[in-house]
Scaffold this motif. Structure first.
Motif, PDB file in Angstrom:
ATOM      1  N   SER A   1      -8.424  22.142  28.919  1.00 45.49           N
ATOM      2  CA  SER A   1      -7.846  21.137  29.988  1.00 45.49           C
ATOM      3  C   SER A   1      -6.963  20.213  29.441  1.00 45.49           C
ATOM      4  CB  SER A   1      -9.404  20.383  30.568  1.00 45.49           C
ATOM      5  OG  SER A   1      -8.896  19.586  31.504  1.00 45.49           O
TER       6      SER A   1
ATOM      7  N   TYR B   1     -17.371  19.747  35.913  1.00 45.42           N
ATOM      8  CA  TYR B   1     -18.241  19.895  34.994  1.00 45.42           C
ATOM      9  C   TYR B   1     -18.287  20.372  33.790  1.00 45.42           C
ATOM     10  CZ  TYR B   1     -23.220  20.500  32.913  1.00 45.42           C
ATOM     11  OH  TYR B   1     -24.133  20.937  32.199  1.00 45.42           O
TER      12      TYR B   1
ATOM     13  N   GLY C   1      -9.531  13.189  33.061  1.00 51.04           N
ATOM     14  CA  GLY C   1      -9.710  14.825  33.423  1.00 51.04           C
ATOM     15  C   GLY C   1      -9.440  14.740  35.084  1.00 51.04           C
TER      16      GLY C   1
ATOM     17  N   ARG D   1     -13.527  11.449  31.937  1.00 49.65           N
ATOM     18  CA  ARG D   1     -13.957  12.118  33.108  1.00 49.65           C
ATOM     19  C   ARG D   1     -13.093  11.307  34.250  1.00 49.65           C
ATOM     20  NH1 ARG D   1     -19.570  12.538  36.654  1.00 49.65           N
ATOM     21  NH2 ARG D   1     -18.524  13.550  38.471  1.00 49.65           N
TER      22      ARG D   1
ATOM     23  N   CYS E   1     -15.551  20.955  32.155  1.00 49.86           N
ATOM     24  CA  CYS E   1     -14.634  20.429  31.233  1.00 49.86           C
ATOM     25  C   CYS E   1     -15.490  19.576  29.886  1.00 49.86           C
ATOM     26  CB  CYS E   1     -13.682  19.771  31.759  1.00 49.86           C
ATOM     27  SG  CYS E   1     -12.650  20.693  32.458  1.00 49.86           S
ATOM     28  N   GLY E   2     -16.628  19.094  30.214  1.00 52.16           N
ATOM     29  CA  GLY E   2     -17.373  18.787  29.109  1.00 52.16           C
ATOM     30  C   GLY E   2     -17.776  19.446  27.988  1.00 52.16           C
TER      31      GLY E   2
ATOM     32  N   LEU F   1     -12.895  21.658  27.338  1.00 50.26           N
ATOM     33  CA  LEU F   1     -12.283  20.149  27.437  1.00 50.26           C
ATOM     34  C   LEU F   1     -11.125  20.308  26.496  1.00 50.26           C
ATOM     35  CD1 LEU F   1     -13.932  16.755  26.896  1.00 50.26           C
ATOM     36  CD2 LEU F   1     -11.995  17.561  25.379  1.00 50.26           C
TER      37      LEU F   1
ATOM     38  N   SER G   1     -20.657  14.380  32.838  1.00 47.58           N
ATOM     39  CA  SER G   1     -20.961  14.849  34.037  1.00 47.58           C
ATOM     40  C   SER G   1     -22.433  15.531  34.253  1.00 47.58           C
ATOM     41  CB  SER G   1     -19.809  15.595  34.527  1.00 47.58           C
ATOM     42  OG  SER G   1     -18.874  15.957  33.870  1.00 47.58           O
TER      43      SER G   1
ATOM     44  N   ASP H   1     -16.538  12.905  29.139  1.00 44.47           N
ATOM     45  CA  ASP H   1     -16.379  13.734  30.566  1.00 44.47           C
ATOM     46  C   ASP H   1     -17.773  13.549  31.068  1.00 44.47           C
ATOM     47  OD1 ASP H   1     -14.829  15.191  32.348  1.00 44.47           O
ATOM     48  OD2 ASP H   1     -16.288  16.913  31.957  1.00 44.47           O
TER      49      ASP H   1
ATOM     50  N   ASN I   1     -15.224  12.810  23.667  1.00 38.08           N
ATOM     51  CA  ASN I   1     -15.641  13.437  24.940  1.00 38.08           C
ATOM     52  C   ASN I   1     -16.334  12.523  25.766  1.00 38.08           C
ATOM     53  OD1 ASN I   1     -16.943  15.116  26.869  1.00 38.08           O
ATOM     54  ND2 ASN I   1     -17.593  16.664  25.454  1.00 38.08           N
TER      55      ASN I   1
ATOM     56  N   PHE J   1     -10.980  11.974  25.969  1.00 39.84           N
ATOM     57  CA  PHE J   1     -10.671  12.273  26.996  1.00 39.84           C
ATOM     58  C   PHE J   1     -11.815  11.741  28.110  1.00 39.84           C
ATOM     59  CE2 PHE J   1     -12.100  15.656  30.312  1.00 39.84           C
ATOM     60  CZ  PHE J   1     -10.926  16.325  30.612  1.00 39.84           C
TER      61      PHE J   1
ATOM     62  N   TYR K   1      -9.495  22.058  39.823  1.00 43.72           N
ATOM     63  CA  TYR K   1      -9.939  20.550  39.837  1.00 43.72           C
ATOM     64  C   TYR K   1     -10.419  20.207  41.105  1.00 43.72           C
ATOM     65  CZ  TYR K   1      -8.716  21.408  34.753  1.00 43.72           C
ATOM     66  OH  TYR K   1      -8.659  21.916  33.498  1.00 43.72           O
TER      67      TYR K   1
END
Ligand SMILES: Cc1cc2nc3c(=O)[nH]c(=O)nc-3n(C[C@H](O)[C@H](O)[C@H](O)COP(=O)(O)O)c2cc1C
Ligand code: SF4
Ligand code: FES
Lengths: 436, 211
Positions: free
Chosen positions: A183, A172, A168, A127, A174-175, A180, A88, A86, A84, A125, B66
């Motif tokens: 996504s 946000y 990504g 960000r 998706c964290g 995630l 954010s 991501d 992870n 993944f 997104y």
């Protein structure tokens, strides 16, 4: 509390070196020796054992033991490892630094972990906004392939694995680990309901999956090289090793500082010249956020709490994402809390009514107060709205929603109202912000 | 003729091979489409649908979730001013107001010459340099009104072309290797690892009982 001089830099040792992101620097500073050691001299269980012994707590926010998570992975023919990156959570900027400046360390940690958990493929993944990070991480993966650290029969060990860098696209939510995975499957980032969708049981493509944070992975090479016991010898109690704290807000020297867990207090981090260097313009601390905007705020008299997961939890908040935001006595607390509420409203994925509707109401009411059009009754309404999202508005919060974004919304708003009720009243009575 | 250029089509097909399921490449392909056209046009979304095995509506529906994926034309430079808490404390709100006045558009708008689209963005993880600004996902900060204007002037004059690629280009490094290891080969290997592990466990238990 004294910080001894011997505390090693475990994850930030290369930050600041010339081309710290390239394989030349990485190899010159011990890079890929841990992967070689793990693959050629240890069994996967022995690697997992060292990680368990280290008691490394996940650095993504929830602070779950990495070794324990690995042991919960459901056996199955296909297992995945997803890292992870991501990052954010507002005011958190440590993973960004690691991805841009030491991508090989993440790659090595990921490969070792893939070996330990038997993953068929690993994904990092990242960000989407981290464009430079994506470039450097992809370049690192290309270099690692050429070096023989990724791919078929790595270092002649018979172990093969592929590693994919996945961008990504800005969200946000998706964290959150299940969002995630959605996504990563090419869908909207809607969190999945747990149970049954615990990633370790039903993860990526429905297969058992481990999700770990970028900083968590960055610790793995050191743990393999030095042993889990050396890691556990640092820190206090369950908070072992070192951790990066992202210090932001009204300090003289905002930045990322890697320190031994639990040995320093918030005050040490803020005031010491090698860290925050004190508050800007010599002003006083009015309040601070100890662990990302999902965390309840602390007052100045809580500055002496050690940077330990358990001590901070006992005091009613969390170390969370490792972000600390200092606010001085010239800060409008209504405005700060409103901006955080606005963030959650913008980022709520909308699946759960309390989160979707609640964040909208709270944002509107907070804006109204900040702009001088609020009423005293709004304060009770705000607390009611918080209570609707997370009954009792307590810590740790009760959860009525699919994921914990919902119960994170009340943290800052309720903190601001409880700690600075007078300031809200001034906004309401004077019909405007006293700080403007 | 496809919507993707031959070069992009090749990159797209390479990306597809990286995932066990084609749909996983959907977002990376959207980034490629934006790199080619600046935003997601209907023909490009249709081609992505065909490549990933979903309907065009699913591509649109996913993309609309997104922030970075645009189904409408945006400026050459996407300028995002962060006003989240660390930036707010250092004047991010005022910087956004300045940017609006200076560019002559409200947040969300595009300048008439289609050079700049201004956005109010959430934390971009550049908080130690607050207030922070991202331009096509390259980060700047801390900025004042003056240094913001200076940045805009330099972008306009092309002085940052090496640092800030046109909107849509996310990463300038592509993967050099395709899938090196076929999944079935890996699965056979994992089975062998599991068997060896079970054997070690049994041996350890037998040794314990023997004591
Ligand atoms: C709303 C939300 C956002 C999150 N964002 C992140 C993030 O950006 N990075 C991260 O590593 N974990 C994030 N998490 C935590 C992940 O769900 C997960 O616990 C973590 O990636 C596990 O890694 P760790 O055990 O190594 O910490 C988030 C959780 C929630 C609920
Ligand atoms: S709590 Fe909020 S963000 Fe989480 S799933 Fe529900 S609506 Fe989405
Ligand atoms: S709060 Fe603005 S970059 Fe983090």
């Amino acid at each position: 509390m004294e910080q001894t001089n011997q505390v090693p830099k475990i994850v930030t040792s290369r930050i600041g070196l010339e081309e710290s992101w390239g394989i030349k620097t990485y190899l010159a500073t011990g890079g890929y020796t841990a992967l070689r050691k793990a693959l050629t001299t240890m069994t996967p269980e022995q690697v997992a054992d060292e990680v368990s012994k280290s008691n490394l707590l996940g650095r993504g926010g929830a602070g779950f033991e990495v070794g324990r998570k690995w042991s919960m992975l459901k056996p199955g023919p296909v297992r995945y490892l997803v890292v992870n990156g991501d990052e954010s959570e507002p005011a958190t900027f440590k993973d960004h630094m690691l991805i841009e400046n030491d991508p090989h360390q993440i790659v090595e940690g990921t490969l070792i972990s893939a070996y330990a958990v038997g993953a068929a493929r690993a994904f990092i993944f990242v960000r989407g906004e981290f464009a430079l990070g994506l470039e450097r991480l992809q370049a690192a993966v290309n270099e690692a392939y050429a070096y023989g650290a990724i791919g078929r029969n790595i270092f002649g060990s018979g172990f093969s694995v592929d590693l994919v860098v996945h961008p990504g696209a800005g969200a946000y939510i998706c964290g959150e680990e299940t969002a995630l995975l959605e996504s990563l499957e090419g869908k909207r980032g809607f969190p999945r309901i747990k149970p049954p969708y615990f990633p370790a049981v039903i993860g990526l493509y429905g297969e058992p999956t481990i999700v770990n944070n970028v900083e968590s992975m960055s610790n793995i090479p050191w743990i393999v090289n030095n042993g889990g016991a050396s890691f556990a010898a640092l820190g206090v109690g369950r908070s072992t090793g070192t951790r990066i704290f992202a210090l932001a807000g009204h300090v003289n020297r905002p930045g990322n500082y890697e320190v031994e867990m639990a040995k320093l207090t918030f005050r040490d981090l803020v005031e010491r010249p090698e860290y925050g260097g004190g508050m800007r313009l010599g002003r006083q601390v009015k309040a601070f956020i100890p662990g990302g905007v999902s965390a309840p705020w602390f007052a100045p008299d809580q500055l002496d709490i050690p940077l330990s997961q358990d001590d901070v939890a006992k005091a009613g908040s969390m170390l969370g994402s490792g972000s600390i935001v200092m606010m001085d006595d010239h800060t409008c607390m209504v405005r700060a809390a409103w901006r955080i509420a606005k963030f959650f409203w913008r980022e709520s994925c909308g699946q759960c009514t309390p989160c979707r509707e609640g964040s909208g109401w709270i944002e509107k009411m907070m804006r109204r107060i900040e702009q001088g059009a609020g009423r005293e009754a709004d304060l009770d309404l705000l607390m009611d709205a918080c209570d609707n999202i997370s009954p009792g508005v307590a810590w740790p919060p009760q959860q009525t929603t699919i994921c914990v974004l919902g119960p994170s919304i009340p943290s800052s708003v309720a903190s601001a109202i409880r700690m600075f009720r007078d300031e809200f009243l001034v906004h309401i009575k004077e019909g405007g912000c006293p700080y403007e | 003729m496809g919507a993707f250029s031959p070069e992009m089509r090749e990159r797209a097909e390479n990306l597809l091979t990286l995932y066990p399921k084609r749909r996983s490449a959907l977002i990376p392909l959207c980034h490629l489409a934006q790199e080619q056209a600046g935003h997601l046009t209907s023909p490009l979304m249709e081609e992505i649908a065909e490549l990933t095995g979903v309907t065009p509506a699913e591509v649109y529906g996913t993309a609309s979730f997104y922030d970075m994926l645009h189904t409408e034309q945006v400026g050459k430079f996407l300028v995002g001013v962060c006003t989240n808490v660390a930036c707010l404390l250092q004047g991010g709100g005022e910087l956004l107001e300045h940017a609006e006045a200076s560019l002559g558009v409200a947040a969300g708008g595009t300048t008439e010459d289609e050079m700049f689209t201004l956005e109010e963005v959430e934390c971009v993880a550049h908080c130690d340099k607050a207030p922070a600004v991202q331009v096509n996902y390259r980060f700047f900060g801390p900025l004042t009104g003056e240094s913001f204007d200076d940045l805009i002037a330099k972008l306009r004059a092309g002085e940052y072309d090496g640092v800030v690629p046109p909107h849509g280009t996310l990463t300038r490094v592509t993967r050099e290797n395709g899938i090196e290891v076929p999944l079935d080969e890996v699965l056979a290997e994992r089975k062998e690892m599991d068997r060896a592990k079970a054997e070690r466990k049994a041996a350890a238990e037998a040794a314990k009982e023997g004591n």
